[in-house]
Design a protein around this motif. Structure first.
Motif, PDB file in Angstrom:
ATOM      1  N   VAL A 108       0.849  -1.192   0.000  1.00 21.04           N
ATOM      2  CA  VAL A 108       0.000   0.000   0.000  1.00 21.04           C
ATOM      3  C   VAL A 108       0.884   1.241   0.000  1.00 21.04           C
ATOM      4  N   ASN A 109       0.549   2.196  -0.863  1.00 24.13           N
ATOM      5  CA  ASN A 109       1.280   3.462  -0.898  1.00 24.13           C
ATOM      6  C   ASN A 109       1.147   4.177   0.436  1.00 24.13           C
ATOM      7  N   ASP A 110       2.146   4.973   0.781  1.00 28.45           N
ATOM      8  CA  ASP A 110       2.089   5.739   2.020  1.00 28.45           C
ATOM      9  C   ASP A 110       1.036   6.841   1.955  1.00 28.45           C
ATOM     10  N   SER A 111       0.860   7.423   0.776  1.00 30.15           N
ATOM     11  CA  SER A 111      -0.174   8.443   0.593  1.00 30.15           C
ATOM     12  C   SER A 111      -0.619   8.444  -0.863  1.00 30.15           C
ATOM     13  N   CYS A 112      -1.780   9.024  -1.100  1.00 30.44           N
ATOM     14  CA  CYS A 112      -2.336   9.091  -2.451  1.00 30.44           C
ATOM     15  C   CYS A 112      -1.583  10.157  -3.247  1.00 30.44           C
ATOM     16  N   GLN A 113      -1.283   9.856  -4.498  1.00 31.46           N
ATOM     17  CA  GLN A 113      -0.592  10.812  -5.354  1.00 31.46           C
ATOM     18  C   GLN A 113      -1.507  11.945  -5.802  1.00 31.46           C
ATOM     19  N   SER A 114      -2.811  11.713  -5.802  1.00 25.38           N
ATOM     20  CA  SER A 114      -3.760  12.724  -6.269  1.00 25.38           C
ATOM     21  C   SER A 114      -4.235  13.651  -5.158  1.00 25.38           C
ATOM     22  N   CYS A 115      -4.760  13.071  -4.080  1.00 24.66           N
ATOM     23  CA  CYS A 115      -5.371  13.897  -3.023  1.00 24.66           C
ATOM     24  C   CYS A 115      -4.527  13.970  -1.750  1.00 24.66           C
ATOM     25  N   GLU A 116      -3.398  13.287  -1.726  1.00 22.20           N
ATOM     26  CA  GLU A 116      -2.475  13.270  -0.587  1.00 22.20           C
ATOM     27  C   GLU A 116      -3.084  12.686   0.685  1.00 22.20           C
ATOM     28  N   GLN A 117      -4.096  11.842   0.552  1.00 23.80           N
ATOM     29  CA  GLN A 117      -4.664  11.126   1.692  1.00 23.80           C
ATOM     30  C   GLN A 117      -3.609  10.152   2.206  1.00 23.80           C
ATOM     31  N   GLU A 118      -3.355  10.187   3.515  1.00 21.64           N
ATOM     32  CA  GLU A 118      -2.410   9.253   4.099  1.00 21.64           C
ATOM     33  C   GLU A 118      -3.024   7.856   4.133  1.00 21.64           C
ATOM     34  N   LEU A 119      -2.287   6.878   3.647  1.00 24.81           N
ATOM     35  CA  LEU A 119      -2.789   5.510   3.562  1.00 24.81           C
ATOM     36  C   LEU A 119      -1.989   4.530   4.401  1.00 24.81           C
ATOM     37  N   PHE A 120      -0.902   4.998   5.023  1.00 23.97           N
ATOM     38  CA  PHE A 120      -0.039   4.078   5.750  1.00 23.97           C
ATOM     39  C   PHE A 120      -0.661   3.588   7.052  1.00 23.97           C
ATOM     40  N   HIS A 121      -1.813   4.100   7.425  1.00 23.45           N
ATOM     41  CA  HIS A 121      -2.467   3.704   8.674  1.00 23.45           C
ATOM     42  C   HIS A 121      -3.094   2.319   8.610  1.00 23.45           C
ATOM     43  N   HIS A 122      -3.298   1.796   7.435  1.00 21.40           N
ATOM     44  CA  HIS A 122      -4.078   0.577   7.268  1.00 21.40           C
ATOM     45  C   HIS A 122      -3.505  -0.578   8.098  1.00 21.40           C
ATOM     46  N   ARG A 123      -4.386  -1.476   8.484  1.00 16.71           N
ATOM     47  CA  ARG A 123      -3.997  -2.689   9.198  1.00 16.71           C
ATOM     48  C   ARG A 123      -4.733  -3.872   8.563  1.00 16.71           C
ATOM     49  N   ALA A 124      -4.427  -4.141   7.308  1.00 16.37           N
ATOM     50  CA  ALA A 124      -5.092  -5.234   6.611  1.00 16.37           C
ATOM     51  C   ALA A 124      -4.609  -6.587   7.134  1.00 16.37           C
ATOM     52  N   ASP A 125      -3.326  -6.696   7.469  1.00 15.07           N
ATOM     53  CA  ASP A 125      -2.727  -7.909   8.038  1.00 15.07           C
ATOM     54  C   ASP A 125      -3.138  -9.155   7.248  1.00 15.07           C
ATOM     55  N   ASP A 126      -3.744 -10.132   7.916  1.00 12.67           N
ATOM     56  CA  ASP A 126      -4.097 -11.400   7.270  1.00 12.67           C
ATOM     57  C   ASP A 126      -5.516 -11.419   6.712  1.00 12.67           C
ATOM     58  N   GLY A 127      -6.244 -10.340   6.824  1.00 19.62           N
ATOM     59  CA  GLY A 127      -7.628 -10.298   6.349  1.00 19.62           C
ATOM     60  C   GLY A 127      -7.788 -10.629   4.877  1.00 19.62           C
ATOM     61  N   PRO A 128      -6.996 -10.001   3.980  1.00 21.61           N
ATOM     62  CA  PRO A 128      -7.152 -10.322   2.553  1.00 21.61           C
ATOM     63  C   PRO A 128      -6.842 -11.785   2.235  1.00 21.61           C
ATOM     64  N   ALA A 129      -5.819 -12.330   2.855  1.00 24.37           N
ATOM     65  CA  ALA A 129      -5.482 -13.737   2.604  1.00 24.37           C
ATOM     66  C   ALA A 129      -6.587 -14.659   3.111  1.00 24.37           C
ATOM     67  N   TYR A 130      -7.121 -14.361   4.280  1.00 26.75           N
ATOM     68  CA  TYR A 130      -8.207 -15.178   4.831  1.00 26.75           C
ATOM     69  C   TYR A 130      -9.427 -15.130   3.914  1.00 26.75           C
ATOM     70  N   LEU A 131      -9.821 -13.946   3.484  1.00 27.05           N
ATOM     71  CA  LEU A 131     -10.986 -13.815   2.609  1.00 27.05           C
ATOM     72  C   LEU A 131     -10.752 -14.482   1.252  1.00 27.05           C
ATOM     73  N   THR A 132      -9.528 -14.379   0.749  1.00 25.28           N
ATOM     74  CA  THR A 132      -9.203 -15.034  -0.520  1.00 25.28           C
ATOM     75  C   THR A 132      -9.367 -16.545  -0.403  1.00 25.28           C
ATOM     76  N   ILE A 133      -8.810 -17.127   0.653  1.00 24.50           N
ATOM     77  CA  ILE A 133      -8.937 -18.569   0.865  1.00 24.50           C
ATOM     78  C   ILE A 133     -10.400 -18.951   1.036  1.00 24.50           C
ATOM     79  N   LEU A 134     -11.146 -18.155   1.774  1.00 26.63           N
ATOM     80  CA  LEU A 134     -12.559 -18.432   2.009  1.00 26.63           C
ATOM     81  C   LEU A 134     -13.346 -18.444   0.690  1.00 26.63           C
ATOM     82  N   ILE A 135     -13.146 -17.424  -0.125  1.00 28.76           N
ATOM     83  CA  ILE A 135     -13.886 -17.310  -1.381  1.00 28.76           C
ATOM     84  C   ILE A 135     -13.468 -18.398  -2.371  1.00 28.76           C
ATOM     85  N   VAL A 136     -12.150 -18.572  -2.550  1.00 29.64           N
ATOM     86  CA  VAL A 136     -11.665 -19.578  -3.499  1.00 29.64           C
ATOM     87  C   VAL A 136     -12.114 -20.971  -3.071  1.00 29.64           C
TER      88      VAL A 136
END
Length: 137
Positions: free
Chosen positions: A48-76
């Protein structure tokens, strides 16, 4: 309970609800900034980018961790297991053929879903002001 008691005891929720969730999820799914929908959310495959190139929204706060992998395994798993059963019962292919087709399908679907689900989770966190996204705009 009187109206006055209800007003005093209810928490202010205006600030938490002013970011609509569905547009943020859709922008994240498209791997775009959840705030403006223009700048890229990810660089590389999952970083994830640290901030948006267009609106300069800070994005480094995210805490996705294992959520995307878990959801991917669940769906697949929920998509491929019934398909595997159906293919085996209907056509009775050779085991190596069945394994090859479904292994390629599982890998391809996982590679497709993983960055999109990560973007959607970051978009959800942004819309609900979770973690460091709670700062006023």
């Amino acid at each position: 309970m009187t109206d006055q008691t209800y007003i005093e005891s209810s928490p202010p929720s205006v600030q938490a609800d002013d970011r609509p969730i569905w547009p943020a999820l859709a922008r994240g799914w498209r791997r775009k900034c959840p705030n403006c929908g223009k700048g890229p959310l990810l660089h590389g495959y999952l970083k994830v980018n640290d901030s948006c190139q267009s609106c300069e929204q800070e994005l480094f706060h995210h805490r996705a961790d294992d959520g995307p992998a878990y959801l991917t395994i669940l769906i697949v798993g929920h998509l491929m297991a019934p398909l595997l059963h159906f293919a085996f019962v209907t056509w009775r292919p050779e085991p190596l053929t069945l394994f090859t087709i479904f292994a390629v399908g599982c890998v391809a679907l996982s590679l497709y879903l993983l960055p999109r689900l990560k973007g959607a989770i970051v978009g959800y966190q942004w819309s609900k002001r979770l973690y460091g996204f709670g700062k006023p705009d």
